[in-house]
Design a protein around this motif. Structure first.
Motif, mmCIF file in Angstrom:
data_model
loop_
_atom_site.group_PDB
_atom_site.id
_atom_site.type_symbol
_atom_site.label_atom_id
_atom_site.label_comp_id
_atom_site.label_asym_id
_atom_site.label_seq_id
_atom_site.Cartn_x
_atom_site.Cartn_y
_atom_site.Cartn_z
ATOM 1 N N TRP A 223 0.846 -1.189 0.000
ATOM 2 C CA TRP A 223 0.000 0.000 0.000
ATOM 3 C C TRP A 223 0.884 1.243 0.000
ATOM 4 N N VAL A 224 0.610 2.130 -0.941
ATOM 5 C CA VAL A 224 1.395 3.342 -1.156
ATOM 6 C C VAL A 224 0.528 4.530 -0.734
ATOM 7 N N ALA A 225 0.726 5.009 0.498
ATOM 8 C CA ALA A 225 -0.167 6.020 1.081
ATOM 9 C C ALA A 225 0.527 7.367 1.165
ATOM 10 N N ASP A 226 -0.082 8.365 0.549
ATOM 11 C CA ASP A 226 0.514 9.692 0.557
ATOM 12 C C ASP A 226 -0.543 10.700 0.108
ATOM 13 N N SER A 227 -0.357 11.952 0.511
ATOM 14 C CA SER A 227 -1.204 13.015 -0.023
ATOM 15 C C SER A 227 -0.814 13.328 -1.462
ATOM 16 N N GLY B 169 5.847 10.242 7.805
ATOM 17 C CA GLY B 169 5.020 11.426 7.633
ATOM 18 C C GLY B 169 5.577 12.674 8.279
ATOM 19 N N ASP B 170 6.691 12.545 8.990
ATOM 20 C CA ASP B 170 7.423 13.668 9.576
ATOM 21 C C ASP B 170 6.709 14.332 10.755
ATOM 22 N N LEU B 171 5.452 14.694 10.592
ATOM 23 C CA LEU B 171 4.758 15.537 11.562
ATOM 24 C C LEU B 171 4.088 14.735 12.669
ATOM 25 N N TYR B 172 3.716 15.455 13.742
ATOM 26 C CA TYR B 172 2.923 14.847 14.816
ATOM 27 C C TYR B 172 1.603 14.328 14.265
ATOM 28 N N VAL B 173 0.880 15.187 13.544
ATOM 29 C CA VAL B 173 -0.452 14.810 13.080
ATOM 30 C C VAL B 173 -0.389 13.635 12.125
ATOM 31 N N SER B 174 0.569 13.627 11.226
ATOM 32 C CA SER B 174 0.684 12.533 10.256
ATOM 33 C C SER B 174 1.043 11.219 10.948
ATOM 34 N N THR B 175 1.942 11.294 11.916
ATOM 35 C CA THR B 175 2.342 10.102 12.652
ATOM 36 C C THR B 175 1.192 9.564 13.494
ATOM 37 N N MET B 176 0.489 10.457 14.195
ATOM 38 C CA MET B 176 -0.623 10.023 15.023
ATOM 39 C C MET B 176 -1.768 9.469 14.188
ATOM 40 N N ASP B 177 -2.075 10.112 13.064
ATOM 41 C CA ASP B 177 -3.129 9.598 12.184
ATOM 42 C C ASP B 177 -2.791 8.202 11.677
ATOM 43 N N SER B 178 -1.534 7.982 11.328
ATOM 44 C CA SER B 178 -1.104 6.681 10.809
ATOM 45 C C SER B 178 -1.172 5.599 11.882
ATOM 46 N N LEU B 179 -0.631 5.897 13.060
ATOM 47 C CA LEU B 179 -0.662 4.915 14.144
ATOM 48 C C LEU B 179 -2.094 4.592 14.565
ATOM 49 N N SER B 180 -2.918 5.610 14.702
ATOM 50 C CA SER B 180 -4.287 5.411 15.176
ATOM 51 C C SER B 180 -5.088 4.534 14.226
ATOM 52 N N ALA B 181 -4.902 4.742 12.929
ATOM 53 C CA ALA B 181 -5.683 3.999 11.944
ATOM 54 C C ALA B 181 -5.117 2.614 11.657
ATOM 55 N N LEU B 182 -3.804 2.452 11.742
ATOM 56 C CA LEU B 182 -3.183 1.245 11.209
ATOM 57 C C LEU B 182 -2.560 0.321 12.247
ATOM 58 N N TYR B 183 -2.103 0.858 13.384
ATOM 59 C CA TYR B 183 -1.464 -0.031 14.361
ATOM 60 C C TYR B 183 -2.405 -1.141 14.838
ATOM 61 N N PRO B 184 -3.699 -0.868 15.039
ATOM 62 C CA PRO B 184 -4.594 -1.969 15.431
ATOM 63 C C PRO B 184 -4.691 -3.069 14.381
ATOM 64 N N TRP C 148 -5.024 12.953 2.254
ATOM 65 C CA TRP C 148 -4.522 13.159 3.610
ATOM 66 C C TRP C 148 -4.818 11.927 4.453
ATOM 67 N N PHE C 149 -3.892 11.571 5.320
ATOM 68 C CA PHE C 149 -4.011 10.343 6.108
ATOM 69 C C PHE C 149 -5.301 10.297 6.924
ATOM 70 N N SER C 150 -5.699 11.436 7.453
ATOM 71 C CA SER C 150 -6.916 11.475 8.279
ATOM 72 C C SER C 150 -8.148 11.068 7.494
ATOM 73 N N GLU C 151 -8.097 11.202 6.169
ATOM 74 C CA GLU C 151 -9.241 10.881 5.324
ATOM 75 C C GLU C 151 -9.145 9.499 4.692
ATOM 76 N N THR C 152 -7.930 9.063 4.354
ATOM 77 C CA THR C 152 -7.783 7.812 3.611
ATOM 78 C C THR C 152 -7.537 6.589 4.492
ATOM 79 N N LEU C 153 -6.756 6.744 5.557
ATOM 80 C CA LEU C 153 -6.336 5.562 6.313
ATOM 81 C C LEU C 153 -7.451 4.898 7.118
ATOM 82 N N PRO C 154 -8.325 5.661 7.803
ATOM 83 C CA PRO C 154 -9.369 4.976 8.579
ATOM 84 C C PRO C 154 -10.286 4.107 7.732
ATOM 85 N N ALA C 155 -10.522 4.498 6.486
ATOM 86 C CA ALA C 155 -11.442 3.758 5.624
ATOM 87 C C ALA C 155 -10.734 2.838 4.642
ATOM 88 N N ALA C 156 -9.415 2.755 4.728
ATOM 89 C CA ALA C 156 -8.668 1.935 3.765
ATOM 90 C C ALA C 156 -9.071 0.466 3.894
#
Length: 248
Positions: free
Chosen positions: A106-110, A184-199, A164-172
């Motif tokens: 999976w190739v995830a990016d804005s 993703g470099d940023l706090y928001v990008s990292t948190m969005d990725s972990l929250s949606a995908l780590y589970p 944007w990760f907040s829009e694509t990752l939860p519904a992927a």
């Protein structure tokens, strides 16, 4: 491929991805506007190669993917924040070298760079103001597809998640993951990725954090780990990135 052929192919692939075959002079990646501790560490061919990461980081990706395959860890592979796609190309190449046909990359990016840090953003993201480098960080999705195609690795096992990760990752439509790589470099990008995908990361799966040296990313990692009781040891992937293996 035989084991020897696969090893030779993957070593050559990693050298080409970082322009070590072409022998380009390493380019200094600009130190982040705030938070980066490597003070602009030189990365091989940073502005001409298909990845900006170090050779050690590529070795780490190969280690994680191959151990997940060998140990039968279920799930696909993903990178969130792909730039020109080099890491995902390597992931797909590893699957091909080992004859794996039942997993996807999976190739995830804005494909527009990083989100602009405004007054409502996390303070560390505001301080870093990384969006000011979006002229370098933004690579169109079709350009990334072209990179895959140049390696003969663009096929039905490669899936793009554009936005944007907040829009694509939860519904992927990802059922499970064996390797989760965050860039993703940023706090928001990292948190969005972990929250949606780590589970969705399977037990025994691997997490790789490319930007752990950056304060916003590191803060998100520790906040998420603390909130979810994650105790696995964090290990160095190279001078800037880290990884751990999910135990349960």
């Amino acid at each position: 491929m035989t084991d020897t052929s696969a090893a030779l192919y993957l070593e050559l692939l990693k050298k080409v991805l970082t322009n070590r075959i072409q022998m380009d002079t390493p380019s200094a990646w600009p130190a982040g506007p705030g938070g980066a501790e490597d003070e602009g560490e030189a990365r091989p061919g940073a502005f001409t190669a298909h990845t900006m990461v170090s050779p050690e980081s590529l070795d780490n990706v190969q280690y994680c993917v191959e151990h997940a395959l060998a140990d039968g860890v279920s799930g696909d592979l993903i990178e969130t924040g792909v730039w020109r796609g080099g890491i995902c190309v390597l992931m797909r190449g590893i699957l091909k070298a080992h004859g794996v046909e039942d997993r996807r990359v999976w190739v995830a990016d804005s494909f527009e760079g990083v989100p602009e840090a405004d007054d409502g953003s996390h303070p560390l993201d505001q301080e870093m103001a990384l969006h000011n480098l979006n002229t370098v960080l933004s690579v169109p999705a079709d350009a990334v597809r072209a990179v895959f195609k140049s390696y003969d690795l663009l096929d039905e096992q490669v899936e793009f998640l554009e936005g944007w990760f907040s829009e694509t990752l939860p519904a992927a439509p990802i059922e499970s993951l064996a390797v989760l790589r965050l860039d993703g470099d940023l706090y928001v990008s990292t948190m969005d990725s972990l929250s949606a995908l780590y589970p969705k990361l399977s037990p025994g799966g691997f997490v790789i954090i490319d930007d752990y040296n950056m304060a916003p990313c590191r803060a998100a990692v520790h906040e998420y780990r603390d909130a979810h009781g994650i105790k696995e040891e964090i290990k160095a992937a190279d001078s800037v990135g880290v990884w751990w293996r999910k135990e349960s």
